[in-house]
Design a protein around this motif. Structure first.
Motif, PDB file in Angstrom:
ATOM      1  N   ASP A 160       0.845  -1.199   0.000  1.00 54.78           N
ATOM      2  CA  ASP A 160       0.000   0.000   0.000  1.00 54.78           C
ATOM      3  C   ASP A 160       0.882   1.252   0.000  1.00 54.78           C
ATOM      4  O   ASP A 160       1.746   1.405   0.868  1.00 54.78           O
ATOM      5  CB  ASP A 160      -0.883  -0.023   1.256  1.00 54.78           C
ATOM      6  CG  ASP A 160      -1.966   1.032   1.240  1.00 54.78           C
ATOM      7  OD1 ASP A 160      -1.723   2.141   0.717  1.00 54.78           O
ATOM      8  OD2 ASP A 160      -3.067   0.766   1.758  1.00 54.78           O
ATOM      9  N   ILE A 161       0.658   2.139  -0.980  1.00 53.24           N
ATOM     10  CA  ILE A 161       1.531   3.317  -1.092  1.00 53.24           C
ATOM     11  C   ILE A 161       1.337   4.295   0.071  1.00 53.24           C
ATOM     12  O   ILE A 161       2.172   5.171   0.281  1.00 53.24           O
ATOM     13  CB  ILE A 161       1.354   4.060  -2.444  1.00 53.24           C
ATOM     14  CG1 ILE A 161      -0.065   4.618  -2.599  1.00 53.24           C
ATOM     15  CG2 ILE A 161       1.731   3.156  -3.612  1.00 53.24           C
ATOM     16  CD1 ILE A 161      -0.212   5.613  -3.752  1.00 53.24           C
ATOM     17  N   THR A 162       0.249   4.140   0.833  1.00 51.00           N
ATOM     18  CA  THR A 162       0.021   5.020   1.992  1.00 51.00           C
ATOM     19  C   THR A 162       0.581   4.422   3.288  1.00 51.00           C
ATOM     20  O   THR A 162       0.472   5.037   4.343  1.00 51.00           O
ATOM     21  CB  THR A 162      -1.483   5.292   2.187  1.00 51.00           C
ATOM     22  OG1 THR A 162      -2.150   4.067   2.537  1.00 51.00           O
ATOM     23  CG2 THR A 162      -2.109   5.855   0.914  1.00 51.00           C
ATOM     24  N   SER A 163       1.179   3.256   3.209  1.00 54.83           N
ATOM     25  CA  SER A 163       1.707   2.592   4.408  1.00 54.83           C
ATOM     26  C   SER A 163       2.817   3.427   5.047  1.00 54.83           C
ATOM     27  O   SER A 163       3.739   3.861   4.355  1.00 54.83           O
ATOM     28  CB  SER A 163       2.250   1.215   4.037  1.00 54.83           C
ATOM     29  OG  SER A 163       2.992   0.672   5.111  1.00 54.83           O
ATOM     30  N   PRO A 164       2.760   3.641   6.378  1.00 52.42           N
ATOM     31  CA  PRO A 164       3.797   4.441   7.036  1.00 52.42           C
ATOM     32  C   PRO A 164       5.162   3.766   7.046  1.00 52.42           C
ATOM     33  O   PRO A 164       6.184   4.434   7.151  1.00 52.42           O
ATOM     34  CB  PRO A 164       3.259   4.626   8.459  1.00 52.42           C
ATOM     35  CG  PRO A 164       2.274   3.516   8.651  1.00 52.42           C
ATOM     36  CD  PRO A 164       1.694   3.244   7.300  1.00 52.42           C
TER      37      PRO A 164
END
Length: 298
Positions: A179-183
């Motif tokens: 996921d590109i939003t993963s921290p």
């Protein structure tokens, strides 16, 4: 099939992902300018999306000079374009290699990942895919957190099913999307790379896969995978980036080509004239081709 394999391994270009399924189709149609009020049931919805895909595939801009392969949804595979099954039209009329999305969607999130739901009719799907002259398959899982055990489970599931696909004579696209939003995306990618290498190293000499991965936070993280003898090609998903951003990030990664879905079709609209539609698609196709072939990576 050998011609398809040779093309996928060695030629320049990218893969068009035209495989939105039941869950993502209303959104894809809405982006194309077709509201949910334009259809009353699933059959009508799939008719609308097949019209959209037919318009894309038959466009002169959808050209094998730029596009190596196209990923289809199951109902698209069973539908026809100008009297030919879609895969035959792609291969024979366009010179483009057909793939089929085979997963049944994602399981609920658990321990930072989403595994695939069981593919209960896998043997039947693979048999039909071969009858429809499909070259390879695609299946997607999602990684949201840098949990080593969970990422291992994602990759193990992908390769377990992948081996059944290879045994049926098809080439699987293994897609463990981060996921590109993963921290902790960068950490997840480091773990993922090692798990992929472990599984790739266990394959036999006649077992070959493709990998479809999120564009990594650190450019060329996956470079080692691109030269692995069991890897036909590494392709990148756009993952929610705009086309411009996805193209820019892709250029930084050597040997990786695009396999974009939304980033390919984001400028297309049902109300465009043929001239406008073809021009918009041509612009998308050429820019993604350039990002796939002209690299700035070190």
């Amino acid at each position: 099939m050998n011609d398809h394999l040779e093309r996928m391994k060695n030629q320049k270009g990218f893969i068009a992902a035209l495989d939105q399924s039941g869950g993502s189709t209303p959104k894809a149609l809405l982006n194309y300018g077709v509201p949910e009020s334009a259809y009353t049931n699933e059959a009508e919805m799939f008719d609308k999306v097949h019209q959209m895909r037919t318009r894309i595939i038959t466009s002169p801009a959808f050209d094998s000079q730029y596009i190596l392969g196209a990923i289809l949804f199951e109902q698209t595979m069973d539908s026809k374009i100008e009297g030919m099954y879609t895969a035959d039209y792609l291969a024979e009329k366009k010179g483009i290699v057909p793939f089929l999305k085979i997963d049944k969607g994602l399981a609920e999130p658990s321990n930072g990942v989403q595994l695939m739901k069981p593919i209960t009719d896998l043997d039947e799907i693979l048999q039909r895919a071969k009858e429809r002259h499909i070259f390879g398959t695609k299946m997607r899982s999602v990684i949201k957190e840098a949990n080593s055990e969970s990422i291992k489970a994602v990759v193990d599931q992908q390769f377990e099913i992948g081996k059944q696909i290879m045994a049926a004579g098809l080439v699987p696209i293994i897609e463990p999307e981060v996921d590109i939003t993963s921290p902790d995306k960068e950490q997840s990618e480091a773990i993922l790379k090692e798990e992929l290498l472990t599984n790739l190293n266990s394959l036999k000499e006649d077992e070959n896969v493709m990998l479809k991965l999120s564009i990594p936070t650190v450019a060329n993280t996956y470079k080692e995978l691109t030269t692995h003898p069991r890897v036909v090609r590494v392709v990148a998903l756009s993952g929610g980036y705009s086309r411009e951003e996805a193209n820019q990030k892709l250029k930084e990664n050597d040997n990786i080509i695009a396999s974009f879905s939304r980033a390919l079709s984001e400028e297309l609209n049902v109300n465009q004239s043929e001239e406008e539609f073809n021009a918009a698609l041509k612009e998308a196709v050429t820019s993604i081709f350039e990002a796939s072939t002209e690299k700035t990576g070190k």
